[in-house]
Scaffold this motif. Structure first.
Motif, PDB file in Angstrom:
ATOM      1  N   SER A  31       4.299  -8.760   8.076  1.00 38.83           N
ATOM      2  CA  SER A  31       4.606  -7.334   7.961  1.00 38.83           C
ATOM      3  C   SER A  31       5.832  -7.132   7.078  1.00 38.83           C
ATOM      4  CB  SER A  31       4.888  -6.728   9.338  1.00 38.83           C
ATOM      5  OG  SER A  31       6.094  -7.244   9.868  1.00 38.83           O
ATOM      6  N   LEU A  32       5.916  -5.940   6.487  1.00 37.37           N
ATOM      7  CA  LEU A  32       7.086  -5.639   5.663  1.00 37.37           C
ATOM      8  C   LEU A  32       8.354  -5.600   6.509  1.00 37.37           C
ATOM      9  CD1 LEU A  32       5.684  -2.938   3.210  1.00 37.37           C
ATOM     10  CD2 LEU A  32       6.245  -5.322   2.719  1.00 37.37           C
ATOM     11  N   SER A  33       8.242  -5.149   7.757  1.00 41.37           N
ATOM     12  CA  SER A  33       9.410  -5.153   8.644  1.00 41.37           C
ATOM     13  C   SER A  33       9.887  -6.579   8.888  1.00 41.37           C
ATOM     14  CB  SER A  33       9.065  -4.484   9.975  1.00 41.37           C
ATOM     15  OG  SER A  33       8.764  -3.120   9.790  1.00 41.37           O
ATOM     16  N   GLY A  34       8.935  -7.470   9.145  1.00 39.27           N
ATOM     17  CA  GLY A  34       9.299  -8.868   9.361  1.00 39.27           C
ATOM     18  C   GLY A  34       9.911  -9.496   8.126  1.00 39.27           C
ATOM     19  N   ILE A  35       9.380  -9.159   6.960  1.00 36.16           N
ATOM     20  CA  ILE A  35       9.913  -9.714   5.710  1.00 36.16           C
ATOM     21  C   ILE A  35      11.326  -9.193   5.468  1.00 36.16           C
ATOM     22  CG2 ILE A  35       9.638  -9.701   3.198  1.00 36.16           C
ATOM     23  CD1 ILE A  35       6.563  -9.643   3.728  1.00 36.16           C
ATOM     24  N   ALA A  36      11.534  -7.900   5.709  1.00 38.35           N
ATOM     25  CA  ALA A  36      12.871  -7.334   5.535  1.00 38.35           C
ATOM     26  C   ALA A  36      13.872  -8.019   6.459  1.00 38.35           C
ATOM     27  CB  ALA A  36      12.845  -5.831   5.793  1.00 38.35           C
ATOM     28  N   GLY A  37      13.460  -8.234   7.720  1.00 37.14           N
ATOM     29  CA  GLY A  37      14.341  -8.914   8.659  1.00 37.14           C
ATOM     30  C   GLY A  37      14.641 -10.337   8.235  1.00 37.14           C
ATOM     31  N   ARG A  38      13.609 -11.023   7.753  1.00 38.48           N
ATOM     32  CA  ARG A  38      13.794 -12.398   7.296  1.00 38.48           C
ATOM     33  C   ARG A  38      14.743 -12.449   6.103  1.00 38.48           C
ATOM     34  NH1 ARG A  38      12.766 -17.381   9.608  1.00 38.48           N
ATOM     35  NH2 ARG A  38      12.437 -18.951   7.991  1.00 38.48           N
ATOM     36  N   ALA A  39      14.656 -11.461   5.221  1.00 43.27           N
ATOM     37  CA  ALA A  39      15.506 -11.426   4.027  1.00 43.27           C
ATOM     38  C   ALA A  39      16.915 -10.909   4.324  1.00 43.27           C
ATOM     39  CB  ALA A  39      14.857 -10.558   2.957  1.00 43.27           C
ATOM     40  N   GLY A  40      17.085 -10.275   5.490  1.00 44.16           N
ATOM     41  CA  GLY A  40      18.385  -9.718   5.825  1.00 44.16           C
ATOM     42  C   GLY A  40      18.697  -8.451   5.059  1.00 44.16           C
ATOM     43  N   VAL A  41      17.640  -7.666   4.767  1.00 40.05           N
ATOM     44  CA  VAL A  41      17.838  -6.406   4.047  1.00 40.05           C
ATOM     45  C   VAL A  41      17.187  -5.279   4.842  1.00 40.05           C
ATOM     46  CG1 VAL A  41      17.844  -7.591   1.812  1.00 40.05           C
ATOM     47  CG2 VAL A  41      15.705  -6.601   2.679  1.00 40.05           C
ATOM     48  N   THR A  42      17.536  -4.059   4.505  1.00 38.37           N
ATOM     49  CA  THR A  42      16.894  -2.909   5.135  1.00 38.37           C
ATOM     50  C   THR A  42      15.516  -2.695   4.517  1.00 38.37           C
ATOM     51  OG1 THR A  42      17.773  -1.323   3.539  1.00 38.37           O
ATOM     52  CG2 THR A  42      19.150  -1.842   5.469  1.00 38.37           C
ATOM     53  N   LYS A  43      14.667  -1.954   5.238  1.00 34.58           N
ATOM     54  CA  LYS A  43      13.361  -1.630   4.658  1.00 34.58           C
ATOM     55  C   LYS A  43      13.524  -0.768   3.413  1.00 34.58           C
ATOM     56  CE  LYS A  43       9.586  -1.027   6.837  1.00 34.58           C
ATOM     57  NZ  LYS A  43       8.486  -0.513   7.679  1.00 34.58           N
ATOM     58  N   GLY A  44      14.567   0.061   3.399  1.00 34.21           N
ATOM     59  CA  GLY A  44      14.826   0.867   2.213  1.00 34.21           C
ATOM     60  C   GLY A  44      15.111  -0.001   1.000  1.00 34.21           C
ATOM     61  N   ALA A  45      15.880  -1.078   1.207  1.00 33.23           N
ATOM     62  CA  ALA A  45      16.182  -1.992   0.102  1.00 33.23           C
ATOM     63  C   ALA A  45      14.920  -2.711  -0.351  1.00 33.23           C
ATOM     64  CB  ALA A  45      17.240  -3.005   0.534  1.00 33.23           C
ATOM     65  N   LEU A  46      14.095  -3.073   0.619  1.00 37.79           N
ATOM     66  CA  LEU A  46      12.835  -3.734   0.258  1.00 37.79           C
ATOM     67  C   LEU A  46      11.957  -2.801  -0.573  1.00 37.79           C
ATOM     68  CD1 LEU A  46      10.650  -5.988   2.508  1.00 37.79           C
ATOM     69  CD2 LEU A  46       9.596  -4.194   1.146  1.00 37.79           C
ATOM     70  N   TYR A  47      11.841  -1.537  -0.107  1.00 45.72           N
ATOM     71  CA  TYR A  47      10.981  -0.582  -0.818  1.00 45.72           C
ATOM     72  C   TYR A  47      11.544  -0.212  -2.187  1.00 45.72           C
ATOM     73  CZ  TYR A  47       7.661   0.244   2.956  1.00 45.72           C
ATOM     74  OH  TYR A  47       6.661   0.108   3.895  1.00 45.72           O
ATOM     75  N   PHE A  48      12.846  -0.412  -2.384  1.00 50.82           N
ATOM     76  CA  PHE A  48      13.421  -0.175  -3.705  1.00 50.82           C
ATOM     77  C   PHE A  48      12.837  -1.151  -4.725  1.00 50.82           C
ATOM     78  CE2 PHE A  48      16.601  -1.225  -6.952  1.00 50.82           C
ATOM     79  CZ  PHE A  48      16.851   0.021  -7.493  1.00 50.82           C
ATOM     80  N   HIS A  49      12.543  -2.375  -4.278  1.00 50.08           N
ATOM     81  CA  HIS A  49      12.034  -3.414  -5.174  1.00 50.08           C
ATOM     82  C   HIS A  49      10.512  -3.525  -5.145  1.00 50.08           C
ATOM     83  CE1 HIS A  49      15.968  -5.157  -6.214  1.00 50.08           C
ATOM     84  NE2 HIS A  49      16.315  -4.888  -4.959  1.00 50.08           N
ATOM     85  N   PHE A  50       9.908  -3.260  -3.986  1.00 54.74           N
ATOM     86  CA  PHE A  50       8.460  -3.436  -3.832  1.00 54.74           C
ATOM     87  C   PHE A  50       7.899  -2.263  -3.035  1.00 54.74           C
ATOM     88  CE2 PHE A  50      10.396  -7.651  -4.049  1.00 54.74           C
ATOM     89  CZ  PHE A  50       9.724  -8.196  -5.138  1.00 54.74           C
ATOM     90  N   THR A  51       6.897  -1.622  -3.580  1.00 56.96           N
ATOM     91  CA  THR A  51       6.358  -0.427  -2.937  1.00 56.96           C
ATOM     92  C   THR A  51       5.312  -0.728  -1.878  1.00 56.96           C
ATOM     93  OG1 THR A  51       4.663  -0.194  -4.664  1.00 56.96           O
ATOM     94  CG2 THR A  51       6.764   0.928  -5.028  1.00 56.96           C
ATOM     95  N   SER A  52       4.819  -1.978  -1.827  1.00 57.47           N
ATOM     96  CA  SER A  52       3.775  -2.304  -0.865  1.00 57.47           C
ATOM     97  C   SER A  52       3.748  -3.808  -0.610  1.00 57.47           C
ATOM     98  CB  SER A  52       2.398  -1.870  -1.393  1.00 57.47           C
ATOM     99  OG  SER A  52       2.063  -2.635  -2.552  1.00 57.47           O
TER     100      SER A  52
END
Length: 220
Positions: A31-52
């Protein structure tokens, strides 16, 4: 640190975290939530780089392609005999598969064909092309029988190799990926090479398998 450099590092961190979860869980379960947690970033930061999740998975596959191209270029620069280059290519892949989740995830995502948009990608076409050219060289160098079909042999070797990477993740007590690659060559070499060259390359296979296993144990 500049804003651009921080953004590039964040993007790379997200790709590595995604590769780790895709490797462990597969595309559907990650999941994107799990990936964000693994990367140590917010979901907002993740969505800044990847939309899906699809875009992120394709970025992992692209990164795997980049690593493969770079490794091939470095190996070709050594200007080794053609057949030795092909053999070393397979063990170089085995070493990366043991140590780099991007390699494992890229292979898994490509072979599973679950990522929308990935079916049109030919991630192994470049490998097959390089291996085919090296096998053609090996025929000229008298290391390989002249009756072989280099492109067909290259395709068989590369696709068998990537399949074994997935098999090695199953429960195979006492069997490492380098050992499986060595077993592949034990079967293939006698059919491809003239008898006078077979012992040399079987010895090379055993040496490379031991080296890759030892390196993996040190890193582990």
């Amino acid at each position: 640190m500049t804003t651009q450099l921080r953004a590039e590092q964040t993007r790379a961190t997200i790709i590595e975290a995604a590769a780790d979860l895709f490797d462990r869980q597969g595309y559907r379960a990650a999941s994107l939530s799990g990936i964000a947690g693994r990367a140590g970033v917010t979901k907002g930061a993740l969505y800044f780089h990847f939309t899906s999740k699809e875009e992120l998975a394709l970025a992992v596959i692209e990164r795997q392609d980049e690593l493969s191209r770079r490794a091939s270029e470095e190996l070709l620069a050594l200007n080794l005999p053609g057949f030795e280059t092909v053999v070393r290519m397979t063990f170089e892949f085995a070493g990366r598969a043991l140590s780099n989740p991007v390699t494992r995830a890229g292979v898994r995502l490509t072979l599973e064909r679950l990522v929308p948009g990935s079916a049109a990608r030919d991630s192994y076409g470049g490998w097959v092309e390089v291996a085919g050219r090296q096998l053609e060289r090996a025929v000229v160098e008298l290391d390989v029988r002249p009756t072989i079909d280099p492109p067909a042999c290259a395709g068989f070797i590369i696709r068998t190799l990537t399949g074994m990477q997935l098999v090695s993740q199953a429960s195979l007590p006492g069997r490492t990926l380098p050992q499986l690659v060595a077993e592949m060559w034990d079967v293939i070499i006698p059919g491809l090479l003239p008898p006078r060259r077979t012992p040399h390359y079987l010895d090379l296979v055993r040496t490379l398998a031991a080296e890759v296993d030892a390196a993996a144990q040190r890193e582990g």
